[in-house]
Scaffold this active site. Structure first.
Site, PDB file in Angstrom:
ATOM      1  N   SER A  50       0.918   3.136  -0.612  1.00  0.00           N
ATOM      2  CA  SER A  50       0.752   2.609   0.677  1.00  0.00           C
ATOM      3  C   SER A  50       1.799   1.317   0.767  1.00  0.00           C
ATOM      4  O   SER A  50       1.885   0.674  -0.387  1.00  0.00           O
ATOM      5  CB  SER A  50      -0.401   2.094   0.998  1.00  0.00           C
ATOM      6  OG  SER A  50      -1.186   3.177   1.626  1.00  0.00           O
ATOM      7  N   ALA A  51       2.519   1.089   1.575  1.00  0.00           N
ATOM      8  CA  ALA A  51       3.418  -0.062   1.911  1.00  0.00           C
ATOM      9  C   ALA A  51       2.802  -1.251   1.810  1.00  0.00           C
ATOM     10  O   ALA A  51       3.270  -2.312   1.479  1.00  0.00           O
ATOM     11  CB  ALA A  51       4.375   0.242   3.182  1.00  0.00           C
ATOM     12  N   THR A  77       6.840  12.272  15.131  1.00  0.00           N
ATOM     13  CA  THR A  77       8.010  11.474  15.250  1.00  0.00           C
ATOM     14  C   THR A  77       7.776  10.406  14.014  1.00  0.00           C
ATOM     15  O   THR A  77       6.517   9.513  14.056  1.00  0.00           O
ATOM     16  CB  THR A  77       8.183  10.710  16.518  1.00  0.00           C
ATOM     17  OG1 THR A  77       8.103  11.710  17.424  1.00  0.00           O
ATOM     18  CG2 THR A  77       8.855   9.708  16.796  1.00  0.00           C
ATOM     19  N   CYS A 125     -12.275  -0.528   2.008  1.00  0.00           N
ATOM     20  CA  CYS A 125     -12.864   0.676   2.595  1.00  0.00           C
ATOM     21  C   CYS A 125     -14.299   1.161   2.143  1.00  0.00           C
ATOM     22  O   CYS A 125     -14.559   2.292   2.659  1.00  0.00           O
ATOM     23  CB  CYS A 125     -11.624   1.970   1.943  1.00  0.00           C
ATOM     24  SG  CYS A 125     -10.141   1.481   2.417  1.00  0.00           S
ATOM     25  N   ALA A 155      -1.639   5.830   2.056  1.00  0.00           N
ATOM     26  CA  ALA A 155      -1.998   6.603   1.112  1.00  0.00           C
ATOM     27  C   ALA A 155      -3.102   7.555   1.272  1.00  0.00           C
ATOM     28  O   ALA A 155      -3.459   8.651   0.687  1.00  0.00           O
ATOM     29  CB  ALA A 155      -2.658   5.752  -0.244  1.00  0.00           C
ATOM     30  N   THR A 156      -3.870   7.199   2.042  1.00  0.00           N
ATOM     31  CA  THR A 156      -4.958   8.115   2.686  1.00  0.00           C
ATOM     32  C   THR A 156      -4.515   9.490   3.178  1.00  0.00           C
ATOM     33  O   THR A 156      -5.068  10.558   2.631  1.00  0.00           O
ATOM     34  CB  THR A 156      -6.022   7.372   3.763  1.00  0.00           C
ATOM     35  OG1 THR A 156      -6.578   6.349   3.186  1.00  0.00           O
ATOM     36  CG2 THR A 156      -7.056   8.353   4.582  1.00  0.00           C
ATOM     37  N   GLN A 184      -2.356   1.087  -6.121  1.00  0.00           N
ATOM     38  CA  GLN A 184      -2.553  -0.299  -6.565  1.00  0.00           C
ATOM     39  C   GLN A 184      -1.576  -0.724  -7.681  1.00  0.00           C
ATOM     40  O   GLN A 184      -1.607  -1.832  -8.232  1.00  0.00           O
ATOM     41  CB  GLN A 184      -4.081  -0.680  -6.964  1.00  0.00           C
ATOM     42  CG  GLN A 184      -5.153  -0.569  -6.092  1.00  0.00           C
ATOM     43  CD  GLN A 184      -5.149  -1.649  -5.067  1.00  0.00           C
ATOM     44  OE1 GLN A 184      -4.322  -2.784  -5.524  1.00  0.00           O
ATOM     45  NE2 GLN A 184      -5.683  -1.637  -3.831  1.00  0.00           N
ATOM     46  N   ASN A 238      -9.183   0.175  -7.975  1.00  0.00           N
ATOM     47  CA  ASN A 238      -9.023  -0.903  -6.882  1.00  0.00           C
ATOM     48  C   ASN A 238     -10.244  -1.882  -6.723  1.00  0.00           C
ATOM     49  O   ASN A 238     -10.103  -2.943  -6.113  1.00  0.00           O
ATOM     50  CB  ASN A 238      -8.846  -0.160  -5.552  1.00  0.00           C
ATOM     51  CG  ASN A 238     -10.033   0.628  -5.171  1.00  0.00           C
ATOM     52  OD1 ASN A 238     -10.280   1.637  -5.760  1.00  0.00           O
ATOM     53  ND2 ASN A 238     -10.566   0.386  -3.981  1.00  0.00           N
TER      54      ASN A 238
END
Length: 397
Positions: A221-222, A264, A352, A70-71, A201, A173
């Protein structure tokens, strides 16, 4: 170990790990290569994952761009839209965000606003005493209410003729409050302002249907939904012709991701994200029902303790996130978390912003209580007894 820090990250599920494993061993082809089987199968796996992630939010597969998280997604869309609309379309140079965004958004906007600069040792710092650098953009940082939410009226009042983008967090978050993304997005789009939200979130925890949502872009984000770290996605709405709005690329290189994000592709991580999204979609209704019931139980438990104050919106919040203020003014959350660290995992706030005063608490007038706050964030396998165990350590008899 009792794990109460699912906002920071979640364990990779066994199904996700099993889906990833072949692409770390025998299926190691580069999806951008051509003709031979390993490359073709790698490319097919990436496109399958794209469909799975799109399915979770009811998007079109071509609206999903894979990133490292996500960043990167936040940086890509905020800098990309700001740059393109100012320098190519000459629309304007004004952006809007809030004071309680995740640092991935907050510091991106601070950078564009000229507040973050590079020192001689090439480290990036934020120093309010240092004169700002004119990067060609101005940013309005909106104040929030006592629940760390942006009022729609405040967003609309900040929009001016040169406003090109607004980016507002969906689910906080640190304290779990939800913004009214429907109202905020509609207000932005009414004035022709590109609207983005960091939904990291929220993904996999609450239903997301972009078909009826007034947003132009979302970031994910995963690793917040039992997928691997190091992979995320950017959703960007396409028009009736299937085209994304133009924006400048953050990472230049090859033509991967339709030229939006060179480099890649990390196939095994993308496959893992896809599987995590598929599992989240299949379990969403049942998990949400269970998490809401668990949320009610734990909120009752916390509210019954006279030594605890619960922050955040009591109604509009992500189920399973609790930000509590311990009433003892001598309580030190960092010291407490170290003491229980071998048995219980919790946090003092965002992973973070470790070691920094919480900007969220400061924004809601609770900055002096930063050292008294604990964040407990639950997952699908959490139990009320997990929180009871922490409370027993917090208030020993």
């Amino acid at each position: 170990m009792i794990y109460l820090d699912h906002c920071a990250t979640t364990p990779v599920s066994r199904q996700v790990y099993a889906a990833m494993a072949p692409y770390l061993t025998e299926e190691y082809g580069n999806p951008s290569s051509k003709y031979y089987g390993q490359a073709v199968r790698a490319r097919e796996a990436v496109e399958c994952a794209r469909e799975q992630v799109a399915g979770l939010i009811h998007a079109k597969p071509e609206e999903i761009v894979f990133t490292c998280g996500a960043t990167e997604s936040n940086n890509t869309i905020i800098k990309g839209i700001a740059d393109y609309r100012k320098y190519y379309e000459r629309r304007g140079d004004h952006l809007i965000t809030s004071r309680v965004e995740h640092h991935a958004v907050l510091n991106t906007c601070r950078f564009l606003n000229g507040e973050i600069y590079s020192n001689d040792d090439d480290t990036f710092t934020l120093d309010q005493s240092h004169p700002t650098v004119d990067r060609g953009f101005s940013v309005t940082f909106l104040d929030v209410n006592a629940y760390a939410q942006v009022e729609t009226g405040a967003l609309e009042a900040a929009i001016r003729p040169g406003t090109t983008l607004a980016t507002i967090l969906w689910g906080n978050n640190e304290i779990g409050s939800l913004n009214d993304i429907v109202s905020l997005g509609a207000a932005a789009q009414k004035h022709g302002v590109f609207f983005h939200s960091d939904a990291t979130q929220v993904l996999g925890k609450l239903p997301i249907d972009v078909r009826s949502l007034p947003v132009d872009a979302l970031s994910f984000s995963a690793h917040k939904l039992n997928g691997p770290k190091g992979v995320g996605a950017l959703y960007v709405r396409t028009d009736e012709f299937g085209l994304m709005p133009p924006f400048s690329s953050l990472m230049h290189g090859g033509e991967q991701e339709n030229g939006i994000r060179g480099g890649t592709l990390c196939v095994h991580n993308i496959v893992g994200f896809g599987k995590a999204a598929e599992l989240a979609a299949s379990h969403l209704e049942n998990r949400l029902e269970r998490m809401r019931a668990l949320d009610r139980e734990i909120r009752g438990l916390l509210q019954s303790n006279k030594n605890i104050e619960l922050l955040g919106d009591p109604e509009h919040h992500i189920p399973g996130i609790f930000s509590i203020v311990v009433g003892d003014t001598f309580f030190n959350n960092e010291q407490f978390l170290k003491q229980i660290g071998d048995e219980i995992a919790a946090s003092a706030g965002s992973a973070c912003s470790a070691g920094e005063p919480s900007h969220v608490l400061q924004a809601i007038g609770r900055g002096r209580q930063t050292g008294q706050v604990l964040r407990l964030s639950l997952g699908p396998d959490s139990k009320a007894s997990d929180v009871e165990a922490l409370l027993a350590r917090l208030f020993p008899r």
